[in-house]
Design a protein around this motif. Sequence first.
Motif, PDB file in Angstrom:
ATOM      1  N   MET A  91       4.219  23.274 -16.150  1.00 10.97           N
ATOM      2  CA  MET A  91       4.208  21.838 -15.857  1.00 10.97           C
ATOM      3  C   MET A  91       2.767  21.347 -15.663  1.00 10.97           C
ATOM      4  SD  MET A  91       6.396  19.908 -12.943  1.00 10.97           S
ATOM      5  CE  MET A  91       5.090  19.440 -11.854  1.00 10.97           C
ATOM      6  N   ILE A  92       2.467  20.214 -16.237  1.00  9.88           N
ATOM      7  CA  ILE A  92       1.109  19.665 -16.087  1.00  9.88           C
ATOM      8  C   ILE A  92       1.053  18.844 -14.805  1.00  9.88           C
ATOM      9  CG2 ILE A  92      -0.630  18.151 -17.099  1.00  9.88           C
ATOM     10  CD1 ILE A  92       0.855  18.759 -19.829  1.00  9.88           C
ATOM     11  N   GLU A  93       0.091  19.158 -13.968  1.00 11.02           N
ATOM     12  CA  GLU A  93      -0.067  18.369 -12.741  1.00 11.02           C
ATOM     13  C   GLU A  93      -1.096  17.267 -12.971  1.00 11.02           C
ATOM     14  OE1 GLU A  93      -0.647  20.289  -9.047  1.00 11.02           O
ATOM     15  OE2 GLU A  93       0.605  22.001  -9.626  1.00 11.02           O
ATOM     16  N   MET A  94      -0.757  16.098 -12.519  1.00 14.26           N
ATOM     17  CA  MET A  94      -1.685  14.983 -12.677  1.00 14.26           C
ATOM     18  C   MET A  94      -2.300  14.668 -11.316  1.00 14.26           C
ATOM     19  SD  MET A  94      -1.532  14.161 -15.871  1.00 14.26           S
ATOM     20  CE  MET A  94      -1.759  12.477 -16.427  1.00 14.26           C
ATOM     21  N   GLU A  95      -3.590  14.415 -11.313  1.00 18.62           N
ATOM     22  CA  GLU A  95      -4.207  13.989 -10.052  1.00 18.62           C
ATOM     23  C   GLU A  95      -4.757  12.563 -10.222  1.00 18.62           C
ATOM     24  OE1 GLU A  95      -7.563  16.385  -9.021  1.00 18.62           O
ATOM     25  OE2 GLU A  95      -8.447  16.275 -11.001  1.00 18.62           O
ATOM     26  N   VAL A  96      -4.806  11.877  -9.109  1.00 20.92           N
ATOM     27  CA  VAL A  96      -5.317  10.506  -9.143  1.00 20.92           C
ATOM     28  C   VAL A  96      -6.839  10.569  -9.204  1.00 20.92           C
ATOM     29  CG1 VAL A  96      -5.494   8.333  -7.888  1.00 20.92           C
ATOM     30  CG2 VAL A  96      -3.359   9.616  -7.849  1.00 20.92           C
ATOM     31  N   VAL A  97      -7.411   9.981 -10.244  1.00 18.78           N
ATOM     32  CA  VAL A  97      -8.872   9.965 -10.291  1.00 18.78           C
ATOM     33  C   VAL A  97      -9.437   8.606  -9.867  1.00 18.78           C
ATOM     34  CG1 VAL A  97      -9.229  11.820 -11.933  1.00 18.78           C
ATOM     35  CG2 VAL A  97      -8.831   9.512 -12.769  1.00 18.78           C
ATOM     36  N   TYR A  98      -8.597   7.602  -9.924  1.00 18.93           N
ATOM     37  CA  TYR A  98      -9.044   6.307  -9.385  1.00 18.93           C
ATOM     38  C   TYR A  98      -7.842   5.522  -8.869  1.00 18.93           C
ATOM     39  CZ  TYR A  98     -11.209   1.995  -8.320  1.00 18.93           C
ATOM     40  OH  TYR A  98     -11.647   0.919  -7.598  1.00 18.93           O
ATOM     41  N   SER A  99      -7.967   4.989  -7.678  1.00 18.84           N
ATOM     42  CA  SER A  99      -6.941   4.062  -7.198  1.00 18.84           C
ATOM     43  C   SER A  99      -7.606   2.980  -6.356  1.00 18.84           C
ATOM     44  CB  SER A  99      -5.875   4.798  -6.391  1.00 18.84           C
ATOM     45  OG  SER A  99      -6.441   5.325  -5.216  1.00 18.84           O
ATOM     46  N   ARG A 100      -6.881   1.934  -6.172  1.00 17.82           N
ATOM     47  CA  ARG A 100      -7.362   0.777  -5.426  1.00 17.82           C
ATOM     48  C   ARG A 100      -7.875   1.182  -4.041  1.00 17.82           C
ATOM     49  NH1 ARG A 100      -6.375  -4.740  -5.965  1.00 17.82           N
ATOM     50  NH2 ARG A 100      -6.182  -5.828  -3.984  1.00 17.82           N
ATOM     51  N   PRO A 101      -9.078   0.732  -3.668  1.00 17.07           N
ATOM     52  CA  PRO A 101      -9.627   1.158  -2.372  1.00 17.07           C
ATOM     53  C   PRO A 101      -8.816   0.666  -1.171  1.00 17.07           C
ATOM     54  CG  PRO A 101     -11.082  -0.448  -3.457  1.00 17.07           C
ATOM     55  CD  PRO A 101     -10.003  -0.107  -4.431  1.00 17.07           C
ATOM     56  N   ARG A 123     -14.870  -4.907  -5.259  1.00 16.60           N
ATOM     57  CA  ARG A 123     -14.275  -3.582  -5.362  1.00 16.60           C
ATOM     58  C   ARG A 123     -15.294  -2.498  -5.024  1.00 16.60           C
ATOM     59  NH1 ARG A 123     -13.746  -2.377 -10.798  1.00 16.60           N
ATOM     60  NH2 ARG A 123     -15.157  -0.664 -10.308  1.00 16.60           N
ATOM     61  N   ARG A 128     -21.614   1.461 -12.355  1.00 19.09           N
ATOM     62  CA  ARG A 128     -21.776   2.699 -11.563  1.00 19.09           C
ATOM     63  C   ARG A 128     -23.103   2.697 -10.799  1.00 19.09           C
ATOM     64  NH1 ARG A 128     -18.820   5.948 -15.839  1.00 19.09           N
ATOM     65  NH2 ARG A 128     -16.832   6.384 -14.823  1.00 19.09           N
TER      66      ARG A 128
END
Lengths: 255, 78, 376
Positions: free
Chosen positions: A1-11, A32, A188
Amino acid sequence: MIEMEVVYSRPESFTPTTTHYCPGCTHGTAHRLVAEVLDEMGIREKAIGVAPVGCSVFAYDYFNHDFVEAAHGRAPAMATGIKRVRPNNTVYTYQGDGDLASIGMAEIVHAAIRGENITVIFINNAIYGMTGGQMAPTTLPGMRTTSSPGGRDVETMGYPVRMSEMLSTIDGTSYAVRRSLHNPANVRKSKKAIRRAFEVQERGMGFAMVELLSSCPTNLKFTPQQALDFVGDQMVSYYPLGDYKVAPEVKALKV
Amino acid sequence: MALKGTIEVNHKYCKGCSLCVEACPQNVIALDMEHLTPKGYHPAMLIDEGCTGCAICAVVCPDAAITVYRESRKKKTK
Amino acid sequence: MTKELMKGNDAFAEAAVRAGVEGFFGYPITPASEFLEYMAKRMPELGRAFLQAESEIGAIHMVYGAACAGVRSLTATSGPGLSLMSEALSYIAGTEVPAVVVNVMRGGPGLGNIAPSQSDYNQMVKGGGHGDYFPIVLAPATVQEAIDHITLAFDLADKYRSLVFIAVDGNLGQMMEPAELPPMRVLPEEPPSWSVYGAKDREPNILTSIYIDPPDEEVTNIRLLRRWMEVEKNEIRYKEYELEDAEIAVISFGVAGRICSSALRTAREEGVKVGMIRPITLAPFPTEAIRELSKRVRRILVVEMNTGQMLNDVKQAVGGRVPIEFYGRIGGITPLPDEILEEIHRVNQNTEDIADGQEKVEWLERLEARIERGDQ
């Protein structure tokens, strides 16, 4: 199973509120970045923002921390009052070009002269947004606005003001830099500068300002992307990006 | 091989400004012309395979409307 | 505590320190500068915030910020400075935060001069800034009273989250008088719950004066007015002098009132049945007390160090019931007790009716004749 991680979310320093800004307006981007920095530094709970008069007058609706609303141009004075009696709080102003560089010129310059330990986020989009597209102190020569319909004539309307350069001449300024929000790489870099400007305050190093070249698609009568291109092509050449004042102790900061 | 990613666009915040569409290096974002957000904008959406989870769309998004996911770099322990 | 001989401005500044001021922000202006100078020494000793701002605009917006942060803060200025501060005064009122402004009044308009005057009555009492708001205005007549008013001003400011002015006549700031200072107030440990001090374990506090939706502003205006009505109900203060059997009444405030009280004593010795009301709160104005008084006396004399600014409020209270006369010295000139005594005698003997507005015409004639004669 591929695990997904959050790389960006609303602060988290943002409230769950839709902004009133026009589509593509980089006020949202600047907000932001500030929110992300507050999150990363873990200082949301002690942050006190000072909102200006201008398009970002309702900035306080979007940040999940204490906020006051200043009179037009007076945010640095109000921030001074707050910081002097609550030195352990993180106090910052968020100001546009009309607010900071026109009506509030005395307040910003003297906050810098005093080396006031506050952080200033300065949005330079070369126009008055809230009142409907009038000439700003930073409007480029020849640029048409509703109050310079034939284009800004520097002979009669004066020259655009370069705030980062001006504030860099002041001994009390510890950090004065100009960044731009017109493409991902510059966004950035802007965030890094904002981070440094808040670190300066956290370490009691004095006055820090980040000028952000920004877009106003509505009043410049551009699409959002065209407005960013205008910033990248036209504004950057008049307002060169760079570090105008970085005090030695600020330079030594590891951010 | 590049890691796979995906995005989630929050329709409450998205204003269909297209800045993410323009910025996406994989050209896999477009406005969804079939739907309107509650505010009446066509929201951004992922239109194709190829998202790497680079988060550039989120970097340029003025409305913090995008959540970005990427395949975990962690080695499978099993 | 024993009485000490103190210079007005120094005494007021020390009174402010003792009232728990944690932020003083000012700009030099005669005749209020000693206040600033005193604070420059005293506040840092106590680890409290003192700052000489770049302008009165800067100073009052710093007061505004400190007030939002929930500490007692104030500034001291004079008329030209107060004009510059008008912007922030309106914002302070609109944001409903407590703040105190000491106005050591001088002659105007414009640069005017630095001599004592009461010509900022309208500027303070009627607001000065834009929009519907209602500051409290205190008018001390002695150094002691001004000291007491500093504490009172902060208590009222906190109680009603209101803007409070102390209208100090230039004389008081410069005068030396024996006075007693209040004890040092213990500073509160916790900031007020409404103020900004960091949103830890609570929802953010937002302090603003913008209500973009008219119904929200209307509700705000109603709240401000209702609060003002409470102030009017609870906080009217004035001092009565010899009114029991008075046939004529003097109405005068601040230093002018003090001079009148001295003239009044002499007039009494000379057999004139004269009394006085000295409003201590110019806002809220003692309208009811003056209305009641106007039912008992046959004539009223209003004395001010301006061209008759409070006179209008007195007229409104009296409602034409009895003739009102006016006497004022202007441009930075303080009337002498003999001058007022002369007026009291004249008013006492005058039985003529007087048309509205005529009192000023007649006063100007008397004043110009006096100037012509070379009398002080």
